[in-house]
Enzyme design. Structure first.
Site, PDB file in Angstrom:
ATOM      1  N   GLU A  21       5.228  -0.483   2.017  1.00 33.68           N
ATOM      2  CA  GLU A  21       5.490  -1.377   3.149  1.00 33.68           C
ATOM      3  C   GLU A  21       4.259  -2.233   3.452  1.00 33.68           C
ATOM      4  O   GLU A  21       3.236  -1.714   3.886  1.00 33.68           O
ATOM      5  CB  GLU A  21       5.848  -0.585   4.410  1.00 33.68           C
ATOM      6  CG  GLU A  21       6.089  -1.490   5.598  1.00 33.68           C
ATOM      7  CD  GLU A  21       6.328  -0.746   6.903  1.00 33.68           C
ATOM      8  OE1 GLU A  21       6.747  -1.407   7.868  1.00 33.68           O
ATOM      9  OE2 GLU A  21       6.087   0.474   6.955  1.00 33.68           O
ATOM     10  N   GLU A  57      12.927  -0.276  13.729  1.00 30.98           N
ATOM     11  CA  GLU A  57      11.580   0.145  14.088  1.00 30.98           C
ATOM     12  C   GLU A  57      11.061  -0.787  15.189  1.00 30.98           C
ATOM     13  O   GLU A  57      10.282  -1.708  14.935  1.00 30.98           O
ATOM     14  CB  GLU A  57      10.656   0.123  12.868  1.00 30.98           C
ATOM     15  CG  GLU A  57       9.336   0.786  13.173  1.00 30.98           C
ATOM     16  CD  GLU A  57       8.390   0.797  11.991  1.00 30.98           C
ATOM     17  OE1 GLU A  57       7.762   1.846  11.786  1.00 30.98           O
ATOM     18  OE2 GLU A  57       8.273  -0.228  11.296  1.00 30.98           O
TER      19      GLU A  57
END
Length: 179
Positions: free
Chosen positions: A47, A146
């Protein structure tokens, strides 16, 4: 699937001065990790995290950098975890990035920019458009939320019910015609 963290540029060190060494180490570590994960039939996710707001020292910052590293590592069980919040902050151009990196994507995460709240909160991103783009690309994976809800968790998921209803779906994403 597991997020494999890239690490941080050491305190007091110039990013450019250590970039080559950090990349070499990261690639070696990823190959080792990919081999371990393959024994468990697991996917490792890289990520990119923005270094403008979230973590100025985080090493992996853009999907371009992650794609280049994934290519150098050359392991099929390592994929891109594309967090659209970080991608928008670092590069924008989300449609093109989703199309370009789609074959590498193993997971998507979402949050509105700039506040990192629910997708229907005021901000830069048009999530109905993004969700339609993901569908048109054939994305079948999970979309991780998120973000920091403005209220409680149930309130924070209200946007999803509204989105499903706008698409003629009921709670849970099932078609009303199917019921």
């Amino acid at each position: 699937r597991i997020h494999v963290m890239a690490g941080r540029v050491p305190l007091g060190t110039d990013r450019a001065a250590v970039a080559g060494e950090m990349e070499t180490t990261f690639i070696e570590n990823l190959r080792y990790t990919a081999d371990l994960l393959s024994q468990e039939d697991m996917i490792g996710l890289l990520e990119p995290i923005n270094n403008r707001i979230t973590d100025p020292r985080y090493y992996l910052n853009t999907p371009h950098q992650a794609a280049a590293i994934l290519e150098k590592v050359g392991r099929p069980n390592l994929k891109l975890q594309l967090d659209l919040f970080h991608c928008q902050i670092m590069d924008g151009n989300l449609s093109r990035n989703l199309e370009t990196y789609f074959p590498l994507i193993g997971h998507i995460q979402i949050a509105q920019v700039p506040g990192r709240h629910e997708p229907d909160s005021p901000g830069e991103l048009n999530f109905p458009y993004i969700f339609e783009l993901l569908e048109s690309l054939g994305y079948t994976g999970y979309v991780g939320c998120e973000y920091a809800p403005k209220g409680d968790t149930l309130e924070g998921l209200g946007w999803l019910r509204s989105y499903w209803e706008s698409r003629g779906l009921q709670h849970g994403g099932t078609s009303k015609a199917a019921k």
